[in-house]
Design a protein around this motif. Structure first.
Motif, short mmCIF file in Angstrom:
data_model
loop_
_atom_site.label_atom_id
_atom_site.label_comp_id
_atom_site.label_asym_id
_atom_site.label_seq_id
_atom_site.Cartn_x
_atom_site.Cartn_y
_atom_site.Cartn_z
N ASN A 3 -21.35 29.75 -68.12
CA ASN A 3 -22.33 29.86 -67.04
C ASN A 3 -21.98 29.07 -65.79
O ASN A 3 -22.81 28.94 -64.89
CB ASN A 3 -23.71 29.41 -67.55
N SER A 4 -20.81 28.49 -65.72
CA SER A 4 -20.44 27.73 -64.53
C SER A 4 -20.25 28.67 -63.34
O SER A 4 -19.54 29.67 -63.44
CB SER A 4 -19.14 26.95 -64.80
N GLN A 5 -20.93 28.35 -62.23
CA GLN A 5 -20.87 29.19 -61.02
C GLN A 5 -20.49 28.33 -59.82
O GLN A 5 -20.90 27.17 -59.72
CB GLN A 5 -22.25 29.82 -60.74
N GLU A 6 -19.73 28.91 -58.90
CA GLU A 6 -19.45 28.21 -57.65
C GLU A 6 -20.72 28.10 -56.82
O GLU A 6 -21.52 29.04 -56.75
CB GLU A 6 -18.38 28.96 -56.86
N ILE A 7 -20.89 26.95 -56.18
CA ILE A 7 -22.08 26.70 -55.36
C ILE A 7 -21.73 26.96 -53.89
O ILE A 7 -20.70 26.48 -53.39
CB ILE A 7 -22.57 25.24 -55.56
N ARG A 8 -22.59 27.71 -53.23
CA ARG A 8 -22.40 28.04 -51.82
C ARG A 8 -23.48 27.36 -50.99
O ARG A 8 -24.54 27.00 -51.50
CB ARG A 8 -22.45 29.55 -51.62
N TYR A 9 -23.18 27.20 -49.73
CA TYR A 9 -24.19 26.64 -48.83
C TYR A 9 -25.42 27.55 -48.80
O TYR A 9 -25.31 28.78 -48.90
CB TYR A 9 -23.62 26.45 -47.43
N TYR A 10 -26.56 26.91 -48.69
CA TYR A 10 -27.89 27.52 -48.70
C TYR A 10 -28.34 27.96 -50.09
O TYR A 10 -29.42 28.53 -50.23
CB TYR A 10 -27.99 28.69 -47.71
N ASP A 11 -27.51 27.66 -51.14
CA ASP A 11 -28.00 27.86 -52.50
C ASP A 11 -29.11 26.85 -52.78
O ASP A 11 -29.05 25.69 -52.32
CB ASP A 11 -26.87 27.65 -53.52
N THR A 12 -30.09 27.27 -53.56
CA THR A 12 -31.13 26.35 -54.06
C THR A 12 -30.76 25.97 -55.49
O THR A 12 -30.53 26.84 -56.34
CB THR A 12 -32.51 27.00 -54.02
N ILE A 13 -30.68 24.67 -55.74
CA ILE A 13 -30.14 24.17 -57.01
C ILE A 13 -31.07 23.13 -57.62
O ILE A 13 -31.97 22.60 -56.97
CB ILE A 13 -28.75 23.53 -56.79
N THR A 14 -30.86 22.87 -58.91
CA THR A 14 -31.48 21.71 -59.58
C THR A 14 -30.36 20.77 -59.98
O THR A 14 -29.30 21.20 -60.46
CB THR A 14 -32.28 22.13 -60.81
N ILE A 15 -30.60 19.47 -59.80
CA ILE A 15 -29.58 18.45 -60.03
C ILE A 15 -30.06 17.53 -61.16
O ILE A 15 -31.22 17.08 -61.13
CB ILE A 15 -29.33 17.64 -58.75
N ARG A 16 -29.18 17.26 -62.13
CA ARG A 16 -29.55 16.40 -63.26
C ARG A 16 -28.57 15.23 -63.38
O ARG A 16 -27.38 15.35 -63.07
CB ARG A 16 -29.55 17.18 -64.57
N HIS A 17 -29.12 14.11 -63.86
CA HIS A 17 -28.30 12.93 -64.13
C HIS A 17 -27.58 13.12 -65.45
O HIS A 17 -28.17 13.52 -66.45
CB HIS A 17 -29.19 11.68 -64.17
N LYS A 18 -26.28 12.83 -65.47
CA LYS A 18 -25.47 13.10 -66.65
C LYS A 18 -25.93 12.31 -67.87
O LYS A 18 -25.97 12.85 -68.98
CB LYS A 18 -24.00 12.78 -66.35
N ASP A 19 -26.29 11.05 -67.70
CA ASP A 19 -26.61 10.22 -68.86
C ASP A 19 -28.06 10.34 -69.30
O ASP A 19 -28.34 10.53 -70.48
CB ASP A 19 -26.28 8.75 -68.55
N THR A 20 -28.99 10.23 -68.37
CA THR A 20 -30.41 10.23 -68.75
C THR A 20 -31.02 11.62 -68.74
O THR A 20 -32.15 11.79 -69.21
CB THR A 20 -31.22 9.31 -67.81
N ARG A 21 -30.32 12.59 -68.18
CA ARG A 21 -30.71 14.00 -68.18
C ARG A 21 -31.95 14.31 -67.35
O ARG A 21 -32.53 15.39 -67.46
CB ARG A 21 -30.95 14.51 -69.62
N VAL A 22 -32.40 13.39 -66.49
CA VAL A 22 -33.55 13.67 -65.64
C VAL A 22 -33.12 14.49 -64.42
O VAL A 22 -31.97 14.43 -63.98
CB VAL A 22 -34.26 12.38 -65.17
N PHE A 23 -34.07 15.26 -63.89
CA PHE A 23 -33.83 16.03 -62.67
C PHE A 23 -34.09 15.18 -61.45
O PHE A 23 -34.98 14.32 -61.44
CB PHE A 23 -34.77 17.25 -62.61
N LEU A 24 -33.31 15.42 -60.38
CA LEU A 24 -33.64 14.85 -59.08
C LEU A 24 -34.90 15.55 -58.60
O LEU A 24 -34.96 16.77 -58.48
CB LEU A 24 -32.49 15.08 -58.10
N HIS A 25 -35.94 14.75 -58.32
CA HIS A 25 -37.30 15.29 -58.14
C HIS A 25 -37.97 14.61 -56.95
O HIS A 25 -37.68 13.45 -56.63
CB HIS A 25 -38.08 15.00 -59.43
N SER A 26 -38.86 15.32 -56.29
CA SER A 26 -39.69 14.70 -55.24
C SER A 26 -41.04 15.40 -55.24
O SER A 26 -41.17 16.55 -55.68
CB SER A 26 -39.01 14.81 -53.87
#
Length: 775
Positions: free
Chosen positions: A333-356
């Motif tokens: 499922n690995s995909q190249e990321i392009r500008y203007y893509d909307t993504i979710t980001i996770r921390h490798k160790d604690t597995r939490v999402f970058l959130h606001s």
């Protein structure tokens, strides 16, 4: 003591006269000439009978039979997962299903469990999820898997006996040391479960045995037998090293012994040339470095060759490693990321999402520090639309094509989709860590803080221009103006942030815990599903990666995670407590019938070992002090036996014990078991010293460089030896049987019976009666 100026003698141990130095022949350092010659016919009847070959074989057979009987007794109970079988049984399942897993220990002992499971027909489908899970209900052939450590643990007993015999100790003394291991509740409890220590200790004792056999051939160096035993020692040392992480201590112990040996060969007084020294150096380098490293690498090669499918250990490894596994998510499922893509980001160790979320930081924290009152940026453990971030370019892009792909070292902004604000960090202290920078957001249309919203992408082990990919593209996010890395840690924020995880700026941009990955591409600028980009792409084949790259990555992770096992545990204990059995470990409990397995040793044997080590230390210190005053309390043969044989045992005890004082990880009583075996050897040696004025001599095999005219002497423990050892063995057996319900987990005990078996008040047994019970 004599009144003249010569050295005094005590205990009638006569010191040998100074021999003229002969550079062409050598005296045995361990077997110096002893003028106090004892003819074998003058020994006691008991000693003569016990030293016959028939008695020796009979004793080995008896000890081995008893060892197997004690370790296989009710090995099918309990028919449930016990203690760390939740880990090591599970690893056997992974081998059978060829699923990749990660563990802090080397794989050899676990490979043996996988082999045992395969041999008895186990299909690898049982989960080993929790202590107490039923084997019987799941039809798991667990007895066959438990039989492996039981066999190795049983065979350790005759190996201990053989070590003592090869060092020149009498049959009854060798039996004494073997009984300390034979009737030990801790060794039996460990040996009859799917655990690693039986394998570790078995190969450790074989390493010691082979090294002793090798040393005994030092006057027939480079002969066939000499090479056989030195290479056997290196082989078993490698298997010890590959069985468990603390097996490396056996390598250190042998290494110290080899260095001492080479230092002795280098002595010009021995009459050896430098060419001779380098031949010995090369032989030891082959046997104790080249061969063990080759075998260690081979075991890991087998391990990695078997585990070719995606499994629970994938996420510990680098993306490049993961993409070598069949069915791995990164590969599929690995995909190249392009500008203007909307993504979710996770921390490798604690597995939490970058959130606001729209909530603001409070004006003032509990410690009085002031915040920016900006929008909170946190780490959140669940999927949520507030985890969505859009990648905004800071450079002109082509309308279509590869120029719209985000690449290593690109600078961009991250737009929080729900609040239309840009990720920002600045020189304001974070809520929980005053030394780190606060992360917040800034309105996208307000350009006054444009520079503070710029972040640079740095792919882990990336190359120039490498495309950023979801799943596999592990990265650090570096703030351009302040050069801090986006980072998080497990500590939770207060209620005002809904107890979510803090995100802050870490000044150590190379911190290994500051690594993130894109978990998912939610959509692109057109709103289409990103998976449509590769809908027609054929399934990807696993990639290849150099074995040594995989090996070294795995070694580093093993060391890091082993050091990171610092969480508290109710049954953890410090090394200072281990020799005295201050506390044990609860392996398993069952309320029905009030049954339990409590890991604790036989206090008779363990305390005898403590006494033995203490007496040995006192004897050697007293001898050292006396010799400074020109008093010879020990004859040279006895002193050399205590230094060389008993000193070798003490070396193994210390090397396998003292390093634990330097470790900050979780420690348990079972970590002392290798040292306990070595201390049993020390205790036997001290008993021999206490009961016999002389030693069995010679021990080493005669060779052309050894002077032949050397009188043979014999140790004689008389009738005292069998009586003392017999009484000690009986006492150990009585205590063993008394504690056996805690070792085997059956029969169940009522509260008062449990209290009666709490020999020390620090033992935390289950189902104990309260002081008021029965009143």
């Amino acid at each position: 003591m004599s009144s003249g100026g010569g050295p005094s003698r005590i205990r009638n141990r006569k010191a040998p006269s100074e021999a003229s130095r002969d550079l062409s022949v050598e005296y045995d350092d361990d077997d110096e000439r002893n003028n106090d010659v004892q003819h074998p016919r003058n020994r006691s009847y008991a000693e003569k009978v016990l030293e016959t070959e028939q008695a020796n074989v009979g004793m080995i057979a008896l000890l081995t039979t008893l060892a197997f009987a004690l370790r296989f007794f009710k090995i099918n109970h309990p028919d449930q997962v016990v203690f760390d079988e939740v880990h090591f049984g599970k690893f056997a399942s992974y081998y059978i299903q060829r699923q990749y897993y990660f563990d802090v220990h080397p794989p050899f002992a676990k490979l043996l469990f996988g082999l045992a499971g395969w041999f008895v027909g186990y299909d690898g489908t049982f989960g080993f999820e929790n202590i107490g899970d039923s084997y019987t209900e799941a039809h798991v052939p667990y007895v066959g898997m438990r039989a492996l450590p039981a066999i190795l643990g049983s065979l350790t007993v005759p190996v201990v006996y053989a070590i003592m015999k090869e060092c020149g100790f009498s049959t009854i003394v060798a039996t004494f040391s073997a009984c300390i291991v034979l009737f030990d509740n801790a060794h039996v409890a460990q040996d009859r479960l799917i655990l690693l220590d039986a394998t570790l200790i078995f190969f450790m004792t074989l390493t010691m045995y082979c090294y002793i056999r090798f040393k005994k051939l030092r006057y027939r160096d480079f002969s066939y037998d000499w090479w056989l035993w030195i290479l056997s020692c290196g082989t078993f040392m490698a298997l010890t090293w590959a069985s468990k992480v603390n097996g490396i201590l056996t390598v250190f112990a042998i290494g110290i012994a080899v260095i001492i040996d080479l230092w002795d060969i280098l002595d010009i007084k021995k009459g050896h040339s430098l060419e001779y020294f380098w031949k010995h150096f090369a032989a030891r380098a082959i046997a104790f470095i080249v061969l063990p490293v080759f075998l260690y690498l081979t075991i890991f090669w087998v391990h990695l060759s078997l585990l070719t499918n995606s499994g629970p250990g994938d996420t510990f490894m680098s993306p490049a490693f993961q993409e070598t596994l069949k069915g791995n998510e990164l590969l599929l499922n690995s995909q190249e990321i392009r500008y203007y893509d909307t993504i979710t980001i996770r921390h490798k160790d604690t597995r939490v999402f970058l959130h606001s979320h729209p909530d603001k930081y409070p004006l003032k924290y509990e410690d009085g520090r002031i915040s920016s009152q900006g929008q909170q940026v946190t780490g959140y453990g669940h999927d949520d639309s507030n985890n969505y971030w859009q990648v905004i370019p800071t450079k002109a892009l082509p309308e279509t094509g590869r120029g719209r792909v985000v690449r290593d070292e690109d600078v961009f902004q991250l737009l929080h989709v729900n609040t239309q604000t840009l990720l920002l960090t600045h020189d304001v202290a974070s809520p929980l860590m005053p030394t780190n920078e606060e992360f917040t957001t800034w309105p996208k249309d307000d350009l006054s803080r444009y520079n503070d919203t710029l972040f640079q992408l740095r792919l882990v082990d990336g190359y120039e221009g490498e495309p950023w990919k979801s799943k596999s593209g592990h990265f650090r996010l570096i703030h351009v103006p302040t050069k801090v890395a986006m980072w998080t840690h497990p500590k939770q924020l207060p209620d005002w942030a809904y107890k979510q995880q803090e995100i802050n700026g870490n000044k150590n941009v190379n911190d290994k815990t500051a690594i993130w990955f894109v978990d998912n591409i939610v959509d692109d600028e057109t709103g289409e599903d990103a998976k449509e980009r590769t809908v027609d792409v054929p399934a990807k084949e696993p990639k290849s990666l150099n074995f040594f790259k995989k090996f070294f990555e795995l070694q580093i992770l093993m060391l890091q995670h082993n050091a990171g096992l610092t969480a508290s545990h109710p049954y953890a204990s410090g090394p200072i407590n281990w020799p005295f059995l201050i506390s044990g470990i609860s392996f398993w409990t069952q309320s029905e019938g009030q049954k339990q397995i409590y890991f604790i040793g036989n206090i008779v044997g363990w305390w005898a070992c403590v006494i033995g080590i203490s007496l040995y230390t006192g004897i050697m210190l007293a001898d050292l002090v006396a010799r400074r005053r020109d008093v010879e309390p020990l004859t040279e043969p006895v002193r050399h036996r205590l230094l060389n044989s008993t000193g070798f045992f003490l070396l193994f005890w210390g090397v396998h014990y003292f390093p634990f004082f330097l470790m900050s990880r979780q420690l348990f009583l079972h970590h002392y078991l290798p040292s306990h075996v070595a201390s049993a050897l020390v205790a036997g040696s001290v008993l021999s010293f206490a009961l016999s004025e002389s030693v069995n001599y010679p021990v080493s095999v005669w060779g052309p460089r050894l002077r032949a005219s050397k009188p043979r002497t014999y140790a004689d423990l008389g009738s005292r030896g069998p009586i003392i050892v017999g009484f000690f063995a009986l006492l150990m057996f009585i205590f063993y049987v008394y504690i056996a319900p805690l070792t085997y987990g059956t029969p169940g005990l009522d509260g008062h019976a449990v209290n009666a078996r709490r020999i020390l008040s620090s033992w935390t047994l289950h189902f104990a009666a309260k002081p008021t019970d029965g009143i």
